[in-house]
Design a protein around this motif. Sequence first.
Motif, PDB file in Angstrom:
ATOM      1  N   LEU A 186     -16.149  -2.232  -3.339  1.00  0.00           N
ATOM      2  CA  LEU A 186     -15.671  -1.784  -4.646  1.00  0.00           C
ATOM      3  C   LEU A 186     -14.592  -2.751  -5.104  1.00  0.00           C
ATOM      4  CD1 LEU A 186     -14.782   1.909  -3.771  1.00  0.00           C
ATOM      5  CD2 LEU A 186     -16.745   1.186  -5.148  1.00  0.00           C
ATOM      6  N   ARG A 187     -14.499  -2.942  -6.412  1.00  0.00           N
ATOM      7  CA  ARG A 187     -13.349  -3.675  -6.943  1.00  0.00           C
ATOM      8  C   ARG A 187     -12.419  -2.649  -7.587  1.00  0.00           C
ATOM      9  NH1 ARG A 187     -14.083  -6.982 -12.162  1.00  0.00           N
ATOM     10  NH2 ARG A 187     -13.571  -4.923 -12.945  1.00  0.00           N
ATOM     11  N   ILE A 188     -11.197  -2.654  -7.127  1.00  0.00           N
ATOM     12  CA  ILE A 188     -10.228  -1.680  -7.639  1.00  0.00           C
ATOM     13  C   ILE A 188      -9.101  -2.435  -8.339  1.00  0.00           C
ATOM     14  CG2 ILE A 188      -8.680   0.229  -7.031  1.00  0.00           C
ATOM     15  CD1 ILE A 188     -10.296   0.713  -4.525  1.00  0.00           C
ATOM     16  N   SER A 189      -8.920  -2.171  -9.626  1.00  0.00           N
ATOM     17  CA  SER A 189      -7.813  -2.806 -10.345  1.00  0.00           C
ATOM     18  C   SER A 189      -6.493  -2.175  -9.887  1.00  0.00           C
ATOM     19  CB  SER A 189      -7.954  -2.600 -11.855  1.00  0.00           C
ATOM     20  OG  SER A 189      -9.233  -2.984 -12.290  1.00  0.00           O
ATOM     21  N   ILE A 190      -5.432  -2.958  -9.972  1.00  0.00           N
ATOM     22  CA  ILE A 190      -4.123  -2.445  -9.544  1.00  0.00           C
ATOM     23  C   ILE A 190      -3.452  -1.717 -10.709  1.00  0.00           C
ATOM     24  CG2 ILE A 190      -1.831  -3.073  -8.660  1.00  0.00           C
ATOM     25  CD1 ILE A 190      -4.190  -3.400  -6.630  1.00  0.00           C
ATOM     26  N   GLY A 191      -3.216  -0.428 -10.502  1.00  0.00           N
ATOM     27  CA  GLY A 191      -2.517   0.373 -11.497  1.00  0.00           C
ATOM     28  C   GLY A 191      -1.055   0.519 -11.125  1.00  0.00           C
ATOM     29  N   THR A 192      -0.406   1.535 -11.681  1.00  0.00           N
ATOM     30  CA  THR A 192       0.994   1.786 -11.326  1.00  0.00           C
ATOM     31  C   THR A 192       1.050   2.296  -9.879  1.00  0.00           C
ATOM     32  OG1 THR A 192       0.823   4.051 -12.082  1.00  0.00           O
ATOM     33  CG2 THR A 192       1.613   2.441 -13.694  1.00  0.00           C
ATOM     34  N   ARG A 193       2.222   2.273  -9.324  1.00  0.00           N
ATOM     35  CA  ARG A 193       2.388   2.765  -7.949  1.00  0.00           C
ATOM     36  C   ARG A 193       1.872   4.208  -7.838  1.00  0.00           C
ATOM     37  NH1 ARG A 193       5.189   1.118  -2.892  1.00  0.00           N
ATOM     38  NH2 ARG A 193       5.351   3.081  -1.814  1.00  0.00           N
ATOM     39  N   GLU A 194       2.188   5.009  -8.843  1.00  0.00           N
ATOM     40  CA  GLU A 194       1.768   6.414  -8.823  1.00  0.00           C
ATOM     41  C   GLU A 194       0.234   6.534  -8.869  1.00  0.00           C
ATOM     42  OE1 GLU A 194       3.235   8.525 -12.219  1.00  0.00           O
ATOM     43  OE2 GLU A 194       2.368  10.407 -11.491  1.00  0.00           O
ATOM     44  N   GLU A 195      -0.400   5.733  -9.713  1.00  0.00           N
ATOM     45  CA  GLU A 195      -1.878   5.764  -9.788  1.00  0.00           C
ATOM     46  C   GLU A 195      -2.501   5.332  -8.466  1.00  0.00           C
ATOM     47  OE1 GLU A 195      -2.815   4.780 -14.488  1.00  0.00           O
ATOM     48  OE2 GLU A 195      -2.262   3.116 -13.180  1.00  0.00           O
ATOM     49  N   MET A 196      -1.891   4.348  -7.828  1.00  0.00           N
ATOM     50  CA  MET A 196      -2.470   3.858  -6.576  1.00  0.00           C
ATOM     51  C   MET A 196      -2.215   4.852  -5.441  1.00  0.00           C
ATOM     52  SD  MET A 196      -3.739   1.479  -8.127  1.00  0.00           S
ATOM     53  CE  MET A 196      -4.835   0.722  -6.952  1.00  0.00           C
TER      54      MET A 196
END
Length: 350
Positions: free
Chosen positions: A329-339
């Motif tokens: 999977l390719r996962i984009s980097i979100g905010t710390r909270e989203e991750m």
Amino acid sequence: MIPLRPNIAAMAGYVPGFQPEDESAYIKLNTNENCYPPSPKVVKAILDELGTDGSSLRRYPSASSGKLREVAGRLYGFDPSWVIMANGSDEVLNNLIRAFASEGEEIAYVHPSYSYYATLAEVQGANVRTYRFSEDFRVADFPEVYTGKIFFLTTPNAPLGVGFPLSYIEELARRCSGMLVLDETYADFAGTTALELVKKHENVVVTRTLSKSYSLAGMRLGFAIARPEVISALDKIRDHYNLDRLAQAACVAALEDQDYFLECIRKVRETRDWFTTELRGLGYAVIESKGNYVFVMPPDADGRRVYDGLFQRKILVRHFSDPLLVHGLRISIGTREEMEKTLEALGEIG
Ligand SMILES: Cc1ncc(COP(=O)(O)O)c(C=O)c1O
């Protein structure tokens, strides 16, 4: 029968990442957008350009985007005659193919990378060759002299996130008898660039975008840096008003607010490195990424299962059906909270 050109009738067309109607219902980590808003100075510049009654919109924008070329040129150490602005870097990729590859001629790129190069070539009627990566992420079986019209290198690579040493990119420039287009869509997150090669090798073009690192995917702003002869050719074939007034105002403000930009990049990289470590702790294989995304493989190598599990939890990531990528999977980097939420979901999915 509609008299379509046969190549247009035959082609499938590019399928971009899913953009949900109700964005706020999702944690959206599927198209490598920036998780932070653009600089407040960008918002102000757009509102100033719009004015109270929007009357500036009656007038066409600058056809040359001259101020933008100056600002981008100053930022990267080039005369404005070496810069062209584009309606997203997709536009300049398209125009490079139109300028350099005639029908029946060849362009090439590494697979996996950005398959839109192939779509653009199909429209032009150009032939497409793909190369694979070797184990050490070099272009496998690349000829001593590549004689196709353009070789595209996405650097750092997407979706894998791998970067390439400058010396290797320079070697590719020497081995291409046609153009080497370096697609630096994600280079700001890597903190490295091959821009100096544009000055050293006449066949090197660098394409850039404000979509990712400047949080402006919705404004459609990109640019290319190349020799003035290349820029003049691209100027002949682009739409003459390719950037609207609001986009031009946004672009200048974004490029001039380097403090804000650098702080966003710092935060994304910090979250990316932390997320990589955490995921490895969950038993995932994670390729070390230079971009604002990571390519990850779950312990059972079933990317689709994990994609579905995340989708059910309203977390959007990218799964590719391509045999080379189907396991991950390719996962984009979100905010710390989203991750953090994503990690929790991945823990549940197992
Ligand atoms: C490798 C690569 N090149 C180019 C683009 C196009 O970017 P833009 O938004 O500037 O058209 C993307 C967008 O995702 C990309 O991933």
